[in-house]
Motif scaffolding. Structure first.
Motif, PDB file in Angstrom:
ATOM      1  N   UNK A 124      37.604  15.316  67.104  1.00 29.18           N
ATOM      2  CA  UNK A 124      37.257  14.266  68.029  1.00 29.18           C
ATOM      3  C   UNK A 124      35.898  13.709  67.613  1.00 29.18           C
ATOM      4  N   UNK A 125      35.795  12.419  67.563  1.00 30.04           N
ATOM      5  CA  UNK A 125      34.556  11.776  67.140  1.00 30.04           C
ATOM      6  C   UNK A 125      33.493  11.870  68.245  1.00 30.04           C
ATOM      7  N   UNK A 126      32.230  11.715  67.877  1.00 30.83           N
ATOM      8  CA  UNK A 126      31.119  11.892  68.825  1.00 30.83           C
ATOM      9  C   UNK A 126      31.249  10.981  70.040  1.00 30.83           C
ATOM     10  N   UNK A 127      31.649   9.730  69.830  1.00 36.45           N
ATOM     11  CA  UNK A 127      31.744   8.802  70.959  1.00 36.45           C
ATOM     12  C   UNK A 127      32.774   9.269  71.970  1.00 36.45           C
ATOM     13  N   UNK A 128      33.884   9.805  71.500  1.00 39.69           N
ATOM     14  CA  UNK A 128      34.899  10.331  72.414  1.00 39.69           C
ATOM     15  C   UNK A 128      34.351  11.539  73.175  1.00 39.69           C
ATOM     16  N   UNK A 129      33.565  12.369  72.513  1.00 41.95           N
ATOM     17  CA  UNK A 129      32.958  13.520  73.184  1.00 41.95           C
ATOM     18  C   UNK A 129      32.010  13.059  74.287  1.00 41.95           C
ATOM     19  N   UNK A 130      31.262  12.001  74.034  1.00 43.26           N
ATOM     20  CA  UNK A 130      30.371  11.479  75.061  1.00 43.26           C
ATOM     21  C   UNK A 130      31.173  10.920  76.235  1.00 43.26           C
TER      22      UNK A 130
END
Length: 94
Positions: free
Chosen positions: A1-7
């Protein structure tokens, strides 16, 4: 999962913290974290470096080399507790 999705997961309260600890010497790209900062901050969360300092997104394409890691959270005591725990762990390594 990419960082933006984690945020996004953090902002919708699907997680308590997001902790990114890159290898020593790696300098993070601003675009990997700036939008996430806006999203979690607007949702009532908080983002700092792992030392509890605000992140300066005005330096150009990369964050400061002094940023040893990034902590995003729902804010409050959880954020403080993770910063304090990180300080204790790194104090032992010095």
């Amino acid at each position: 999962m990419d960082s933006q999705a984690k945020y996004a997961v953090l902002a919708r309260a699907g997680a308590e913290i997001y902790l990114r600890l890159p290898k020593p010497g790696y300098v993070e790209w601003i675009w990997d974290h700036a939008a996430g900062n806006v999203v979690i901050t607007e949702a009532g969360g908080q983002m700092t470096d792992v030392d509890g300092n605000d992140i300066d997104f005005s330096l150009g394409a990369k964050l400061s080399p002094n940023v040893r890691g990034i902590l995003g959270s729902n804010g409050g005591r959880v954020h403080e507790a993770v910063v304090n725990a990180y300080r204790e762990l790194t104090k032992e390594e010095e």
